[in-house]
Design an enzyme around this catalytic site. Sequence first.
Site, PDB file in Angstrom:
ATOM      1  N   CYS A   2     -17.836  -0.215  -4.769  1.00 19.71           N
ATOM      2  CA  CYS A   2     -19.008  -1.089  -4.869  1.00 19.71           C
ATOM      3  C   CYS A   2     -19.374  -1.140  -6.347  1.00 19.71           C
ATOM      4  O   CYS A   2     -18.833  -0.382  -7.150  1.00 19.71           O
ATOM      5  CB  CYS A   2     -20.209  -0.505  -4.135  1.00 19.71           C
ATOM      6  SG  CYS A   2     -19.938  -0.261  -2.386  1.00 19.71           S
ATOM      7  N   ARG A  27     -15.776  -5.706  -7.709  1.00 24.84           N
ATOM      8  CA  ARG A  27     -15.761  -4.400  -7.044  1.00 24.84           C
ATOM      9  C   ARG A  27     -16.233  -4.479  -5.585  1.00 24.84           C
ATOM     10  O   ARG A  27     -16.203  -3.482  -4.860  1.00 24.84           O
ATOM     11  CB  ARG A  27     -16.663  -3.420  -7.791  1.00 24.84           C
ATOM     12  CG  ARG A  27     -16.264  -3.196  -9.232  1.00 24.84           C
ATOM     13  CD  ARG A  27     -17.216  -2.251  -9.910  1.00 24.84           C
ATOM     14  NE  ARG A  27     -17.172  -0.939  -9.289  1.00 24.84           N
ATOM     15  CZ  ARG A  27     -16.292   0.020  -9.567  1.00 24.84           C
ATOM     16  NH1 ARG A  27     -15.371  -0.198 -10.485  1.00 24.84           N
ATOM     17  NH2 ARG A  27     -16.322   1.172  -8.950  1.00 24.84           N
ATOM     18  N   TRP A  74     -19.163  -3.311  -1.128  1.00 21.29           N
ATOM     19  CA  TRP A  74     -17.870  -3.426  -0.448  1.00 21.29           C
ATOM     20  C   TRP A  74     -17.979  -2.424   0.689  1.00 21.29           C
ATOM     21  O   TRP A  74     -17.921  -1.211   0.480  1.00 21.29           O
ATOM     22  CB  TRP A  74     -16.756  -3.069  -1.415  1.00 21.29           C
ATOM     23  CG  TRP A  74     -15.399  -3.036  -0.790  1.00 21.29           C
ATOM     24  CD1 TRP A  74     -14.671  -1.940  -0.431  1.00 21.29           C
ATOM     25  CD2 TRP A  74     -14.574  -4.162  -0.468  1.00 21.29           C
ATOM     26  NE1 TRP A  74     -13.468  -2.310   0.099  1.00 21.29           N
ATOM     27  CE2 TRP A  74     -13.375  -3.668   0.097  1.00 21.29           C
ATOM     28  CE3 TRP A  74     -14.740  -5.543  -0.577  1.00 21.29           C
ATOM     29  CZ2 TRP A  74     -12.343  -4.500   0.525  1.00 21.29           C
ATOM     30  CZ3 TRP A  74     -13.703  -6.368  -0.147  1.00 21.29           C
ATOM     31  CH2 TRP A  74     -12.524  -5.847   0.387  1.00 21.29           C
ATOM     32  N   ASN A  98     -22.289   4.121  -4.909  1.00 25.52           N
ATOM     33  CA  ASN A  98     -20.879   3.733  -4.800  1.00 25.52           C
ATOM     34  C   ASN A  98     -20.119   4.993  -4.442  1.00 25.52           C
ATOM     35  O   ASN A  98     -20.252   6.006  -5.128  1.00 25.52           O
ATOM     36  CB  ASN A  98     -20.421   3.165  -6.157  1.00 25.52           C
ATOM     37  CG  ASN A  98     -18.909   3.048  -6.258  1.00 25.52           C
ATOM     38  OD1 ASN A  98     -18.239   2.866  -5.258  1.00 25.52           O
ATOM     39  ND2 ASN A  98     -18.391   3.156  -7.461  1.00 25.52           N
ATOM     40  N   GLY A  99     -19.343   4.945  -3.353  1.00 25.14           N
ATOM     41  CA  GLY A  99     -18.593   6.133  -2.929  1.00 25.14           C
ATOM     42  C   GLY A  99     -18.718   6.326  -1.439  1.00 25.14           C
ATOM     43  O   GLY A  99     -19.159   5.428  -0.718  1.00 25.14           O
ATOM     44  N   GLU A 483      10.265  -5.672  -0.409  1.00 29.28           N
ATOM     45  CA  GLU A 483       8.980  -5.793  -1.105  1.00 29.28           C
ATOM     46  C   GLU A 483       9.195  -6.101  -2.594  1.00 29.28           C
ATOM     47  O   GLU A 483       8.512  -6.957  -3.169  1.00 29.28           O
ATOM     48  CB  GLU A 483       8.181  -4.489  -0.902  1.00 29.28           C
ATOM     49  CG  GLU A 483       6.903  -4.345  -1.704  1.00 29.28           C
ATOM     50  CD  GLU A 483       5.858  -5.410  -1.446  1.00 29.28           C
ATOM     51  OE1 GLU A 483       6.013  -6.209  -0.525  1.00 29.28           O
ATOM     52  OE2 GLU A 483       4.884  -5.459  -2.218  1.00 29.28           O
ATOM     53  N   LYS A 487       7.828  -9.571  -4.366  1.00 30.09           N
ATOM     54  CA  LYS A 487       6.916  -9.576  -5.513  1.00 30.09           C
ATOM     55  C   LYS A 487       7.510 -10.395  -6.660  1.00 30.09           C
ATOM     56  O   LYS A 487       6.807 -11.158  -7.320  1.00 30.09           O
ATOM     57  CB  LYS A 487       6.648  -8.150  -6.011  1.00 30.09           C
ATOM     58  CG  LYS A 487       5.617  -7.401  -5.232  1.00 30.09           C
ATOM     59  CD  LYS A 487       4.234  -7.996  -5.405  1.00 30.09           C
ATOM     60  CE  LYS A 487       3.253  -7.441  -4.394  1.00 30.09           C
ATOM     61  NZ  LYS A 487       3.525  -7.695  -2.979  1.00 30.09           N
ATOM     62  N   GLU A 490       7.311 -14.153  -5.821  1.00 30.58           N
ATOM     63  CA  GLU A 490       6.004 -14.807  -5.766  1.00 30.58           C
ATOM     64  C   GLU A 490       5.290 -14.882  -7.105  1.00 30.58           C
ATOM     65  O   GLU A 490       4.531 -15.797  -7.336  1.00 30.58           O
ATOM     66  CB  GLU A 490       5.093 -14.187  -4.692  1.00 30.58           C
ATOM     67  CG  GLU A 490       4.620 -12.795  -4.974  1.00 30.58           C
ATOM     68  CD  GLU A 490       3.607 -12.291  -3.948  1.00 30.58           C
ATOM     69  OE1 GLU A 490       2.779 -13.072  -3.476  1.00 30.58           O
ATOM     70  OE2 GLU A 490       3.648 -11.078  -3.653  1.00 30.58           O
ATOM     71  N   HIS A 506      29.129  -7.547   3.924  1.00 34.36           N
ATOM     72  CA  HIS A 506      29.196  -8.557   4.983  1.00 34.36           C
ATOM     73  C   HIS A 506      28.770  -9.929   4.487  1.00 34.36           C
ATOM     74  O   HIS A 506      28.384 -10.784   5.287  1.00 34.36           O
ATOM     75  CB  HIS A 506      28.340  -8.097   6.178  1.00 34.36           C
ATOM     76  CG  HIS A 506      28.802  -6.793   6.723  1.00 34.36           C
ATOM     77  ND1 HIS A 506      29.901  -6.676   7.556  1.00 34.36           N
ATOM     78  CD2 HIS A 506      28.370  -5.535   6.491  1.00 34.36           C
ATOM     79  CE1 HIS A 506      30.105  -5.392   7.829  1.00 34.36           C
ATOM     80  NE2 HIS A 506      29.188  -4.676   7.188  1.00 34.36           N
ATOM     81  N   LYS A 605      -4.987 -15.835  -1.584  1.00 34.19           N
ATOM     82  CA  LYS A 605      -5.117 -14.421  -1.226  1.00 34.19           C
ATOM     83  C   LYS A 605      -5.222 -14.226   0.283  1.00 34.19           C
ATOM     84  O   LYS A 605      -4.655 -13.313   0.837  1.00 34.19           O
ATOM     85  CB  LYS A 605      -6.347 -13.833  -1.938  1.00 34.19           C
ATOM     86  CG  LYS A 605      -6.526 -12.345  -1.750  1.00 34.19           C
ATOM     87  CD  LYS A 605      -5.451 -11.543  -2.473  1.00 34.19           C
ATOM     88  CE  LYS A 605      -5.528 -10.061  -2.213  1.00 34.19           C
ATOM     89  NZ  LYS A 605      -4.241  -9.392  -2.484  1.00 34.19           N
TER      90      LYS A 605
END
Length: 610
Positions: A2, A27, A74, A98-99, A483, A487, A490, A506, A605
């Site tokens: 946050c 945040r 958040w 925050n936490g 992955e 990356k 994209e 193959h 996103k």
Amino acid sequence: MCGIIGYIGKRNAIPVLIHGLKRLEYRGYDSAGISFLKDSKIGVRRCSGKIKDLETLIKKEKLKSTIGIGHTRWATHGRPSEENAHPHRADGIVVVHNGIIENYFELREGLKKRGHVFTSETDTEVICHLILRYSKSGYSLEDATREALKHLEGAYAIGVMNEAEPDKILAVKKDSPLVVGIGDGEFFIASDIPAFLKYTRDAMILENGEMAIITRNGVTVHDVRKNETVNKKAIQITWSPAMAEKGGFRHFMLKEIFEQPRAISDTIRGRFSLEKGEVNLKEFSLTESQLKKFNKVFLVACGTSWHAALVGKYMIEDMVRIPCEVDIASEFRYRKPIIPEHCLMIVITQSGETADTLAAQREARRLGARVMTICNVVGSTSAREADGIFYTHSGPEIGVASTKAFTTQLTALYLFSIALAKAKGTRNLKERQGLLNELLQLPEKVEKALYCHDAVKRMAKKYYDVRDFLYLGRGINYPIALEGALKLKEISYIHAEGYPAGEMKHGPIALIDNNMPVLALAPDDTVLEKILSNMEEVKSRGGKLIAVTVEGNTKVNSRTPDIIFMPGTNYYLTPIIFSIPLHLLAYHMAVLRKCNVDQPRNLAKSVTVE
Ligand code: F6R
């Protein structure tokens, strides 16, 4: 994660707080609020939504005050709503936090018995009530806060104001960031420097256990654990405001890659007991006897989250010995899946809003599966509609390309596999303790893994203008090859493929010539010899090899000079460590190709359409 802000000085605090919150919105952005002192009374204004919603709320009031604190949230405990938004208040005490307070539940129950009334679902509210309890016994704000802190377990950066001490803000830090800005006759507190960079470049970075007592006359810092004053010097910040917003990093993606030790710590914090070899099941809404009944697992997701699902299959099948099926969400919903009795569906989604994933989740529930979501956004649709939730507390991911959300999804899957293994009796106490002990060391190993940054940059310089790229992996690291390729595609727009190394002969081996770079994932596991042979096959056809392996493994040395060494860990956690150089490589290749790293073309996103 946050954002918190505070101001005391001669200006009107309200626009200063709003400006600071806007700079901290990266945040967290599900709700926001401010509190201020007006006519000797504390005022609080909060709302769910973004800072602009808070601005609209307070616009007409034309508020004026020279002291205040603010917060952008958040959610971690309690859905995003006005009641759960900060600042939280108990009588004249207001707190922004925050936490995560791990023992908030027990504290809240204890305080309720003493007559304290709670109005939110958050962990933060216990902090206000604890401070209030001590201030009612005659303690000053700093002493009451110091006493309150003794009860708290977990991480916090907090800002506190007290109606009875109108010219004071307190700021305390443990394991969550907090800085104090020093202006000319004015002072700030903030989670991050950009929040006040417009007003001052002089800052004090608080360390764990430090409390800043801020009045109109200046700042005093105390070490609350040693109960002594700290002689703290301000430092001069040289960042530009744009750099500061990204914590000094050039892009959010790079910042998020480097945030992974913190993100993984937050994901595992309070989630298991090493002594009992036990994972805390509270959040999953599943009992151990329910877990025991599952005899089939489906894992469903899209994109990078699907790669996490693929790794999850290796973890669960190896640790728990029950069959798993993995589906791309858009395929699952149209393939008439057969859902047997006692079936668990694990949905994996950073945003919790991906349309195909939600449709698959709904279809699985309709067919009788129990659905658990591994999700990063509290209160998202996936979380609201699931039977059980495992939140990855990685904080907001702003870069479109997923990095820290991916590794915390893998962390969540690892913890869940251990819980399932305990329920099914496939891992005994000693083995579970061994697995959890390795997890405890993971944030530090990820920190070490990030040391590969310079080596990766050199390799990016060597290869950034290629047309194609191949990634090879085997077993649990085959999804990491996928992955790495995703990356690179994209964000750098280079054509890339990930392959299980054994499949090369193959077909894909026909692609190898001296223009083709091939990155091979070569952990020191049971398939190392096999991957070494695959590397030989590439080398003998002129392909350019990069190897990612573990420290101390010299067997790759004769195959290529381009080696990236990673710290060793157990079989199940290797994918987390190995994804780090791959994410960094894609990042640096994209930067060298002058691509828009945080917002690649044609992508969004959250994919909320089919
Ligand atoms: C790739 C990436 C995407 C997402 C995918 C699913 O870097 O970020 O492939 O993983 O769109 O998104 P979530 O996890 O939000 O469902």
